[in-house]
Design a protein around this motif. Structure first.
Motif, PDB file in Angstrom:
ATOM      1  N   ILE B 361     101.103  25.287  59.803  1.00 14.51           N
ATOM      2  CA  ILE B 361     100.017  24.507  59.977  1.00 14.51           C
ATOM      3  C   ILE B 361      99.160  25.056  61.142  1.00 14.51           C
ATOM      4  N   ALA B 362     100.105  24.899  62.320  1.00  7.91           N
ATOM      5  CA  ALA B 362      99.186  24.877  63.575  1.00  7.91           C
ATOM      6  C   ALA B 362      98.713  26.278  63.997  1.00  7.91           C
ATOM      7  N   LEU B 364      97.684  28.303  61.409  1.00  9.88           N
ATOM      8  CA  LEU B 364      97.189  28.845  60.053  1.00  9.88           C
ATOM      9  C   LEU B 364      95.735  29.778  60.292  1.00  9.88           C
ATOM     10  N   ASP B 365      94.893  29.260  61.278  1.00 11.34           N
ATOM     11  CA  ASP B 365      93.823  29.781  61.691  1.00 11.34           C
ATOM     12  C   ASP B 365      93.827  31.154  62.212  1.00 11.34           C
ATOM     13  N   SER B 368      95.131  33.463  58.987  1.00  5.24           N
ATOM     14  CA  SER B 368      94.284  33.813  57.716  1.00  5.24           C
ATOM     15  C   SER B 368      92.956  33.180  58.085  1.00  5.24           C
ATOM     16  N   ARG B 369      91.891  33.766  57.732  1.00  9.88           N
ATOM     17  CA  ARG B 369      90.634  33.368  57.651  1.00  9.88           C
ATOM     18  C   ARG B 369      90.217  32.667  56.733  1.00  9.88           C
ATOM     19  N   LEU B 370      90.175  33.083  55.458  1.00  8.51           N
ATOM     20  CA  LEU B 370      89.507  32.247  54.287  1.00  8.51           C
ATOM     21  C   LEU B 370      90.775  32.250  53.254  1.00  8.51           C
ATOM     22  N   LEU B 372      94.681  32.044  51.930  1.00  4.18           N
ATOM     23  CA  LEU B 372      95.943  31.797  52.679  1.00  4.18           C
ATOM     24  C   LEU B 372      96.963  33.375  52.416  1.00  4.18           C
TER      25      LEU B 372
END
Lengths: 343, 497
Positions: B361-362, B364-365, B368-370, B372
């Protein structure tokens, strides 16, 4: 601690699976029971024509429910969906030239401009909800309750008690036309459901929606900007309501005040009856589809059987109550499982 | 010696196989202020909750004035004259002072109406007896916390308590408020009422008590009249000299290995946040573990949240790599290269989601951009599972099915794929078994060796002592002392707090 470590080892069993899946299984079982019951009770229920009827009847509710699914997954609520839909439907008529006998001071624009302006309007109303919730900190229940009134006020100002009939041609087509026998409005619903599902399941934003709903504090401590996510879902809900409103006005053939009043309860009910948790974090568009079908079958089926029409309202209420009981009960099962897992 | 007012003989109590009290004797005289000290988990609170009727089902005997009693509930205990003021106050902030004093037993008139004038008058008298000059019609939430506490004490007294148990009453109080509390306690003593005073603040205990009892590991290890002892003696008794337990007891000196040459990654300058803490200044260098130790409620928990942008400071500045930064929210803190693991697993993990969603979760950016990439998330998680020795080693296991220690590791894991510049850990080893503790210590040290700046905030001396290269001690919201070079031992750490 070592003793507790042993207790916390996973024990997959049928009961465990059933408890976990209860919120998915129960709505589906309800749907099956209703379909079987109405099919036996009335010969006119289980026909292809009637299936098309049901799908058309749930379309407007369904488009609103897609936006609401995002909001409820975040553990918030949007009570303004129906009022925003109504305002948007009226707005699109306001920007279309009306017959001479409709004496509202409207501003006729090209069809595309009317549609875009109306949709921007819906988005702005959603944005006001979002800012109220995230910047000012007004609980969404209250904020969207106020927005319900504001949107109703916008509707009233625009039509001034009259009824407008004309909307842009493309909106008319979507609302009441069909392609190869399938009503456009059902196609529109399907598009919204598919896009909603894809966004929630396969995008980073969708993951954040689930995480913010599942445990807002944990999302925040993971560096997720929870306010942006909460704001975004309310804007999405506003835009979905706007589209539902335009399609609805075209489908009904008129734009007037209080036209969508019953749709608030129906769209919330569709999401919750489908099994999406009111506390956030659990549920999906799939659940919403089942919920929509339960509601659609119930509303439609009750018209096919010989029953006191006043009793129908009561029956609808009781079925909604049952769904809420299951929703809260499923949450409790989940919480007790979580406590055991936490040790 | 006269018959004690309250006597406990051979008290035992266990919780699910863990023995919290192992045959404890305790005696309280009439008109005595009795201090009770011991480390976290020594059994003080369990003992007091038995006396106050909160816990039933214990072994041993309890007598009041020589008569055996056995309370089934807090109501029973209150009826026998025992009242407790908990650390978390149980006042209703939006009601008036008078309503709070009379909570649950408002004077009722002939037709069932509340007799407001009587209530206000009697509450005022009661408070004046304690030397409190407060208008009973004031909303209690608008009063300072010290006054709220005294009003809660007044409520306990008003219900007729002869034995008053105060759990950590001074931790949130300013020095004048502490004075006020102490003068109230001395006044009660003159009336012949007894007080049991639980606290980590040994100075406070020694100033006001007549006698002290020391708990360690579920046993009473010592008691004495206060006139014959000093702080050093109490600390010695709390820590113990004969180490009969598994854990290191840190009585010896532990070398501190500060690295003054590395660049400063984060600096706080006169940082303050409302009533949590004030004037906090420190530097953290790359490759250093800074321990911040303090008792519960001393502001270090809130300080950690401020470093991660969760609490906005209202004074001072936070400087990151030479640039002053205002962290508007946790996302901004993450963007600035700060990571945080809070003390409660519940507030950092998603129990109904699989391990890999928790671990990704921390970051994720970054992956992945758009769209998953679940397979990539699983791969990354699998690497961390191996590195941190997480059991069971499955990225798809539901987080809730893991044991506490393994959940804690997942909470760490979520920051480690793209290591931050500063890692802030609050109570990183709380409630863990020895093996899991060792794992966490090993992981945090290796992160330090990779050049991370680590802040460890804890109320447990062992946690700070086993990890830190440099230690700050916080006391009632301010930094009281820094241990930077040479060596440190547990008794010196406790002495400073």
């Amino acid at each position: 601690m070592t003793v507790q470590d042993k207790i916390a080892m996973p024990r997959p069993s049928l009961g465990f699976w059933l408890r976990n899946q209860m919120r998915n299984v129960a709505p589906f079982a309800t749907l099956l029971c209703l379909v079987v019951f109405f099919s036996l009770a009335s010969p006119s229920f289980a026909t292809a024509d009637n299936l098309a009827n049901i799908l058309t009847q749930i379309s407007v509710t369904g488009i609103m429910a897609v936006g609401l699914t995002f909001v409820i997954l975040c553990g918030e609520i949007d009570l303004s969906v129906a009022a925003v839909a109504n305002a948007t439907g009226i707005a699109v008529a306001y920007f279309t030239s009306q017959e001479a006998y409709v004496s509202i001071a409207n501003i006729p624009l090209p069809g595309w401009a009317a549609i875009i302006l109306a949709l921007i309007g819906a988005g702005v109303l959603g944005l006001v909800n979002a800012l109220g919730l995230t910047l000012i900190g007004i609980p969404s229940f209250i904020m969207t309750l106020a927005m319900m009134q504001i949107a109703a006020g916008v509707s009233a100002m625009l039509v001034r008690g009259q009824i407008a009939y004309a909307v842009p041609d493309i909106v008319t087509t979507i609302g009441s036309g069909s392609i190869h026998g399938v009503p456009w409005i059902v196609v529109l619903l399907a598009c919204f459901l598919i896009v909603g599902h894809v966004v929630l399941t396969y995008t980073r934003f969708g993951r954040y929606v689930y995480m913010v709903g599942g445990n807002r504090e944990a999302a925040e401590y993971s560096g997720v900007n929870t306010k942006v996510i909460l704001g975004a879902v309310l804007v999405i809900s506003g835009v979905c309501s706007g589209v539902a409103g335009m399609a609805g006005v075209a489908h009904f053939g008129s734009a007037q005040q209080n036209e969508f009043d019953t749709y608030l309860l129906d769209s919330i009910a569709a999401v919750v009856v489908g099994g999406t948790s009111l506390f956030g974090g659990r549920g999906s568009i799939g659940n919403t589809i089942v919920g929509l079908c339960v509601l659609g079958v119930l509303n439609n089926g009750l018209d096919h059987v010989q029953i006191d029409s006043f009793l129908k309202i009561l029956i609808r209420g009781l079925i909604l109550l049952a769904a809420l009981v299951i929703n809260v009960y499923a949450q409790r099962l989940r919480d007790t499982a979580a406590v055991r897992g936490e040790v | 010696m006269p018959t004690p007012l309250l006597e406990m003989i051979g008290i035992t109590k266990s919780f699910g196989g863990v023995q919290a009290l192992k045959g404890v004797d305790f005696a309280l005289q009439a008109g005595e202020i009795h201090g009770l000290v011991g480390e976290n988990g020594a059994g003080k609170s369990t003992m007091m909750k038995i006396i106050a009727g909160v816990h039933s089902g214990y072994g041993g005997r309890m007598t009041i004035e020589g008569r055996e009693v056995n309370f089934r509930s807090a109501r029973d205990a209150l009826a026998a004259g025992i009242g407790m003021v908990h650390q978390e106050l149980s006042i209703v902030p939006d009601l008036s002072v008078a309503e709070n004093v009379f909570l649950g037993k408002q004077p009722i008139g002939a037709v069932g109406q509340v007799r407001w004038s009587t209530m206000v008058r009697e509450a005022g008298e009661q408070l004046r007896k304690l030397g409190l000059d407060v208008d009973p019609r004031t909303r209690i939430g608008s009063l300072p916390i010290g006054l709220q506490q005294l009003i809660e004490l007044a409520r306990v007294l008003f219900s007729g308590a002869r034995i008053i148990i105060l759990d950590e009453p001074t931790s949130a109080l300013s020095p004048p408020e502490v004075e006020q509390l102490f003068s109230v306690l001395r006044a009660l003593k003159r009336e012949g009422r007894s007080t049991i005073f639980i606290s980590h603040f040994l100075d406070d205990i020694l100033r006001v008590s007549d006698a002290v009892t020391v708990f360690r590991n579920g046993r009473k290890v010592a008691d004495s009249a206060v006139s014959t002892i000093d702080k050093g003696w109490v600390i010695e008794q709390m820590i113990g000299v004969g180490h009969d337990d598994l854990e290191e007891s840190y009585t010896g000196a532990i070398p501190l290995a500060a690295k003054p040459s590395a660049p400063v990654v984060m600096a706080a300058r006169n940082l303050g946040a409302s009533r949590f803490f004030r004037d906090v200044s420190f530097d953290i260098r790359a490759g250093e573990i800074l321990g911040i130790y303090g008792f519960m409620g001393c502001g270090q928990v809130e300080l950690a949240r401020t470093l991660f942008g969760k609490i906005a400071p209202d004074h001072g500045t936070l400087v990151l790599e030479g640039t002053p930064r205002r962290l508007r929210n946790t996302a901004a803190a993450k963007g600035a290269g700060i990571a945080f693991v809070p003390e409660s697993r519940r507030s950092m993990l998603f129990h109904h989601e699989p391990v890999y969603k928790n671990a990704s979760i921390a970051i994720l950016d970054r992956i992945s951009r758009l769209w998953l990439k679940p397979m990539r998330e699983r791969e990354i998680t699998q690497v961390q599972i191996g590195a941190l020795n997480i059991r069971p080693p499955r990225a798809d296991a539901l987080l809730g099915s893991l044991s506490g220690g393994n959940q804690q590791k997942v909470a760490l894991a979520k920051w480690l794929t793209h290591p931050p510049k500063v890692l802030v850990l609050s109570e990183p080893t709380r409630g863990m078994d020895v093996g899991a503790k060792d794992d966490v210590v090993r992981i945090v040290r290796s992160l330090r060796d990779q050049g991370l700046a680590v802040v460890v905030v804890s109320t447990e001396p062992e946690t700070v002592l086993s990890l830190a290269d440099r230690i700050l001690v916080m006391k009632k919201g301010a930094i009281a002392r820094e241990f930077a070079d040479g060596s440190i031992s547990k008794d010196r750490l406790l002495e400073a707090a």
